[in-house]
Design a protein around this motif. Structure first.
Motif, short mmCIF file in Angstrom:
data_model
loop_
_atom_site.label_atom_id
_atom_site.label_comp_id
_atom_site.label_asym_id
_atom_site.label_seq_id
_atom_site.Cartn_x
_atom_site.Cartn_y
_atom_site.Cartn_z
N PRO A 1 0.80 -1.24 0.00
CA PRO A 1 0.00 0.00 0.00
C PRO A 1 0.82 1.28 0.00
O PRO A 1 0.33 2.32 -0.43
CB PRO A 1 -0.83 -0.12 1.28
N SER A 2 2.06 1.21 0.45
CA SER A 2 2.89 2.42 0.47
C SER A 2 3.74 2.57 -0.79
O SER A 2 4.58 3.47 -0.87
CB SER A 2 3.79 2.42 1.70
N LEU A 3 3.51 1.72 -1.80
CA LEU A 3 4.33 1.77 -3.01
C LEU A 3 4.22 3.10 -3.73
O LEU A 3 5.21 3.63 -4.24
CB LEU A 3 3.94 0.63 -3.95
N LYS A 4 3.02 3.68 -3.77
CA LYS A 4 2.86 4.92 -4.53
C LYS A 4 3.63 6.08 -3.90
O LYS A 4 4.01 7.02 -4.59
CB LYS A 4 1.38 5.29 -4.68
N ILE B 1 6.38 8.20 -10.29
CA ILE B 1 5.46 8.02 -11.40
C ILE B 1 4.09 7.55 -10.91
O ILE B 1 3.04 7.99 -11.41
CB ILE B 1 6.04 7.07 -12.47
N LEU B 2 4.05 6.67 -9.91
CA LEU B 2 2.77 6.24 -9.35
C LEU B 2 2.08 7.38 -8.63
O LEU B 2 0.85 7.50 -8.67
CB LEU B 2 2.97 5.06 -8.40
N ARG C 1 -2.69 11.01 -8.94
CA ARG C 1 -3.28 12.35 -9.02
C ARG C 1 -4.06 12.51 -10.32
O ARG C 1 -5.13 13.14 -10.35
CB ARG C 1 -2.18 13.41 -8.91
N LEU C 2 -3.54 11.94 -11.39
CA LEU C 2 -4.25 11.99 -12.67
C LEU C 2 -5.56 11.20 -12.61
O LEU C 2 -6.57 11.60 -13.22
CB LEU C 2 -3.37 11.44 -13.79
N GLN C 3 -5.56 10.10 -11.87
CA GLN C 3 -6.80 9.35 -11.69
C GLN C 3 -7.87 10.20 -11.02
O GLN C 3 -9.04 10.19 -11.43
CB GLN C 3 -6.53 8.11 -10.84
N LYS C 4 -7.48 10.93 -10.00
CA LYS C 4 -8.44 11.77 -9.29
C LYS C 4 -9.00 12.87 -10.20
O LYS C 4 -10.14 13.32 -10.02
CB LYS C 4 -7.78 12.39 -8.07
N LEU C 5 -8.20 13.30 -11.17
CA LEU C 5 -8.63 14.34 -12.10
C LEU C 5 -9.32 13.76 -13.33
O LEU C 5 -9.70 14.51 -14.24
CB LEU C 5 -7.41 15.17 -12.54
N HIS C 6 -9.48 12.41 -13.37
CA HIS C 6 -10.15 11.72 -14.48
C HIS C 6 -9.46 12.00 -15.82
O HIS C 6 -10.12 12.21 -16.84
CB HIS C 6 -11.62 12.12 -14.55
N MET C 7 -8.14 11.99 -15.81
CA MET C 7 -7.37 12.29 -17.01
C MET C 7 -6.67 11.07 -17.61
O MET C 7 -6.03 11.17 -18.66
CB MET C 7 -6.32 13.37 -16.71
N VAL C 8 -6.78 9.93 -16.96
CA VAL C 8 -6.01 8.76 -17.39
C VAL C 8 -6.43 8.28 -18.77
O VAL C 8 -5.59 7.97 -19.63
CB VAL C 8 -6.12 7.63 -16.34
N SER C 9 -7.72 8.21 -19.03
CA SER C 9 -8.21 7.73 -20.34
C SER C 9 -7.74 8.64 -21.48
O SER C 9 -7.32 8.16 -22.54
CB SER C 9 -9.73 7.64 -20.33
#
Length: 306
Positions: free
Chosen positions: A234-237, A242-243, A248-256
């Motif tokens: 769980p502490s890998l990020k 890069i993780l 942070r990009l996931q939270k901003l819905h930018m990954v797709s």
């Protein structure tokens, strides 16, 4: 005192061992050098000549057991309180290499020395790895801030107390290329063991071509993503820059969106990264967008299964 441990695969280590043996002998310390062949098919006979040197052992494994397992085996074979792990494709740059590590051989410690590259090598086929290594892998003042912000553990050149190593060990469930050393660092953090960075590098001489390095980068990012989604660490990020950005990009819905950008930009990225003067900014973007692509592909596969 000191066990010098070198895992090797199809590589001639006679010069490296000779230089290390000379330094250790001059320092008049108790030491051993153990070279372990990980299923090698080349240079085995040449490497066996190190047994003629006092305190040197050459161990041959019939099959390849992998980067994690072989380091654990080397530690088990060792007999001294401090372990110095070195990759086989290294050269000792000066006569003070071992001496700089001895100051830490007084209490439990983990010390990373870093790597440098031969400035005389100007082959454009090695431009990406040479530039990346020169900018990122030396533990000099230039990289000090980055080291403290993201203290990622790397395994090409490190000293560790044997007592600490045997508590942590490399995760043998990690097979293939990439990030077994990152996870080793995560495990150290979980035990509240700090690791120090000093400017005591080896010279990396086993350079890969730009194309091979890009392929290995993709393999490494794939492995990182697998470890991340496994939820085992769980502490890998926090340990991976890069993780950290990816989350942070996931939270901003930018990954797709960035996954689509990867397909469009990949030819331009590759052209730059294979060129004479590759951009490390583009290299970082390549890794990040490739990670986004992996995540979107994994989601699509999961939806298909469902």
């Amino acid at each position: 005192m000191l066990s010098i441990l070198i895992p090797t695969y199809n590589y001639n280590i006679t010069q490296l061992v000779g230089d290390l043996h000379h330094q250790a002998t001059d320092l008049e310390i108790e030491f051993e050098i153990i070279v372990m062949e990980d299923g090698s098919e080349k240079y085995v006979d040449e490497n066996s000549t190190i047994c003629q040197l006092q305190n040197c052992r050459h161990v041959i494994l019939d099959k390849n057991i992998g980067r994690s397992c072989i380091r654990n085996r080397l530690a088990e074979e060792s007999k001294y309180d401090y372990l110095l792990f070195l990759d086989c494709d290294a050269r000792v740059p000066n006569q003070n290499f071992l001496y700089k590590y001895l100051a830490f051989c007084k209490e439990p410690c983990v010390v990373l020395g870093g790597r440098i590259y031969d400035y005389k090598n100007t082959d454009p086929q090695h431009s990406l790895l040479r530039k990346y290594g020169t900018e990122k892998e030396r533990n000099d003042l230039k990289n000090l801030k980055q080291r403290h912000q993201y203290p990622v553990f790397t395994s090409p050149n490190f000293l560790i107390a044997r007592s600490i190593f045997l508590k942590v060990r490399f995760d043998e469930s990690i097979v293939g290329y990439g990030h077994e050393d990152t996870i080793f660092g995560v495990r150290l953090n979980e035990l509240n063991v700090d690791f120090n960075f000093i400017d005591n590098p080896v010279v990396h001489i086993g350079l890969e071509s730009n194309s091979v390095f890009i392929k290995k980068t993709e393999e490494s990012i794939s492995k990182l993503y697998q470890l991340f989604v496994s939820d085992k660490y769980p502490s890998l990020k926090e340990a991976s820059k890069i993780l950290n950005v990816f989350c942070r990009l996931q939270k901003l819905h930018m990954v797709s969106l960035l996954s689509l950008k990867f397909d469009l930009l990949k030819p331009l990225f590759i052209a730059n990264l294979r060129g004479r003067n590759p951009s490390l900014v583009i290299y970082d973007l390549y890794k990040l967008l490739y990670l986004c692509k992996l995540h979107v592909s994994a989601d699509k596969m999961a939806d298909g299964v469902a």
